[in-house]
Design an enzyme around this catalytic site. Structure first.
Site, PDB file in Angstrom:
ATOM      1  N   SER A 137      20.267  49.379 -12.855  1.00 35.96           N
ATOM      2  CA  SER A 137      19.809  49.608 -11.491  1.00 35.96           C
ATOM      3  C   SER A 137      19.173  50.993 -11.487  1.00 35.96           C
ATOM      4  O   SER A 137      18.432  51.339 -12.406  1.00 35.96           O
ATOM      5  CB  SER A 137      20.998  49.475 -10.525  1.00 35.96           C
ATOM      6  OG  SER A 137      20.599  49.769  -9.213  1.00 35.96           O
ATOM      7  N   TYR A 151      11.126  49.065  -4.423  1.00 34.34           N
ATOM      8  CA  TYR A 151      11.814  49.269  -5.715  1.00 34.34           C
ATOM      9  C   TYR A 151      13.320  49.415  -5.493  1.00 34.34           C
ATOM     10  O   TYR A 151      14.123  48.701  -6.105  1.00 34.34           O
ATOM     11  CB  TYR A 151      11.243  50.506  -6.417  1.00 34.34           C
ATOM     12  CG  TYR A 151      12.036  50.958  -7.613  1.00 34.34           C
ATOM     13  CD1 TYR A 151      12.101  50.182  -8.765  1.00 34.34           C
ATOM     14  CD2 TYR A 151      12.748  52.173  -7.603  1.00 34.34           C
ATOM     15  CE1 TYR A 151      12.838  50.597  -9.868  1.00 34.34           C
ATOM     16  CE2 TYR A 151      13.474  52.588  -8.703  1.00 34.34           C
ATOM     17  CZ  TYR A 151      13.521  51.801  -9.829  1.00 34.34           C
ATOM     18  OH  TYR A 151      14.252  52.214 -10.920  1.00 34.34           O
ATOM     19  N   LYS A 155      16.601  46.941  -6.375  1.00 32.25           N
ATOM     20  CA  LYS A 155      17.777  47.412  -7.118  1.00 32.25           C
ATOM     21  C   LYS A 155      19.055  47.261  -6.266  1.00 32.25           C
ATOM     22  O   LYS A 155      20.106  46.918  -6.790  1.00 32.25           O
ATOM     23  CB  LYS A 155      17.594  48.870  -7.557  1.00 32.25           C
ATOM     24  CG  LYS A 155      16.451  49.092  -8.561  1.00 32.25           C
ATOM     25  CD  LYS A 155      16.712  48.457  -9.923  1.00 32.25           C
ATOM     26  CE  LYS A 155      15.754  48.989 -10.992  1.00 32.25           C
ATOM     27  NZ  LYS A 155      15.883  48.297 -12.281  1.00 32.25           N
TER      28      LYS A 155
END
Ligand SMILES: NC(=O)c1ccc[n+]([C@@H]2O[C@H](COP(=O)([O-])OP(=O)(O)OC[C@H]3O[C@@H](n4cnc5c(N)ncnc54)[C@H](OP(=O)(O)O)[C@@H]3O)[C@@H](O)[C@H]2O)c1
Length: 279
Positions: A137, A151, A155
């Site tokens: 992650s 993004y 994650k």
């Protein structure tokens, strides 16, 4: 195959964390199925470790390639002990600046790619009754940055998936660890970072500021990928691995700050929020 050595399957092994981890694991004597979109980038690894390194082509957004990699890994090594879902890349831009295509491509790699690789490998680990899944992650997957809505969002979702997965597979002998690095010296900010095509004046003071921060630390990021690889190997060799491995002082500070602010907010609103059950 030496019985006490492990077989690792690593995605995104061309550069950065994936590459360094593959090299370090091989140096320590385990076997690595290193995968990359361009497997020719792994030729030097295969020459150096002809007995223990295998290079396979894998774009994690390609389901047929995932199946072929798992089949080939089993045909060649007989087992998969550690899966490292490392392939991924950043997308910087305000939510309204990034394009639909950029959003989907980012989620396809960072979230659905990882999910599909996990689903491909789980039947093997389940039949072995052992295995360890490492999901790369980011600290942005626990406490997000302005400009990383997509993004970091992908994650965060990967972390949510990993939390439930950990409980689902623990009784089957399979472990799950989420890795949350802060800024590390890889190609992440350089060639790998996708940027919004359009940059709006309205976001210069927020997203623009974070983009400047990234550009200024490029090549000077405090995190050392070699030390990250050693930490991941320690976790894999641990009898009691953590669900979350936070890497680097930057990430640790941000993680603690978030926990404290969550607690403050929870306490401040408890009287109102907890009083919503039927009496
Ligand atoms: N470095 C950091 O500061 C940092 C911080 C937090 C989290 N991370 C995470 O760490 C992981 C690795 O990144 P890195 O920092 O090592 O950056 P990197 O050096 O740019 O490596 C990224 C790797 O992911 C691969 N990749 C991208 N899309 C792919 C796809 N569709 N299929 C297969 N492989 C793909 C790249 O392959 P190509 O060579 O083909 O492009 C490359 O091997 C990522 O998940 C990233 O989000 C990095």
């Amino acid at each position: 195959m030496i019985n006490d050595s492990k077989v690792w399957l690593i995605t995104g092994s061309s550069t950065g964390f994936g590459r360094t981890l593959a090299e370090t694991v091989l140096e320590k004597g385990d076997k690595v199925i290193a995968t990359a979109r361009k497997p020719e980038q792994l030729e030097d690894l295969i020459s150096k470790y002809p007995e223990t390194a295998i290079a396979l082509k894998l774009d994690v957004t390609n389901q047929a390639e995932i199946k072929a990699v798992v089949d080939s890994a089993i045909a060649k090594s007989g087992q998969i002990d550690v899966l490292v879902n490392n392939a991924g890349y950043g997308l910087i831009g305000a939510l309204e600046e990034v394009s639909d295509e950029q959003i989907h491509r980012n989620f396809d790699t960072n979230l659905f790619g990882a999910i599909n690789v996990i689903r491909g490998v789980l039947p093997i680990m389940r039949s072995q009754q052992s295995g360890h899944i490492i999901n790369m992650s980011a600290i942005a997957g626990f406490t997000n940055e302005l400009g990383f809505s997509i993004y970091g969002g992908a994650k965060f979702a990967l972390e949510g998936v990993s939390e439930a997965l950990q409980g689902e597979v623990a009784p089957l002998g399979i472990k799950v660890t989420i890795v949350e690095p802060g800024p590390f010296r890889t190609d992440f900010i350089g060639r790998s970072l996708d940027r919004a095509e359009e940059q709006m004046e309205a976001y210069q003071g927020t997203v623009g500021k974070f983009l400047n921060f990234l550009e200024n630390i490029e090549g000077k990021q405090p995190g050392d990928p070699q030390k990250a690889a050693e930490a991941i190997i320690k976790v894999v060799n641990s009898d009691n691995p953590p669900l979350r491995l936070v890497l680097g002082k930057y990430a640790y500070t941000k993680f603690r700050k978030k926990i404290e602010s969550l607690k403050t907010e929870l306490d401040a609103w408890e009287a109102i929020a907890a009083n919503t059950d039927f009496t």
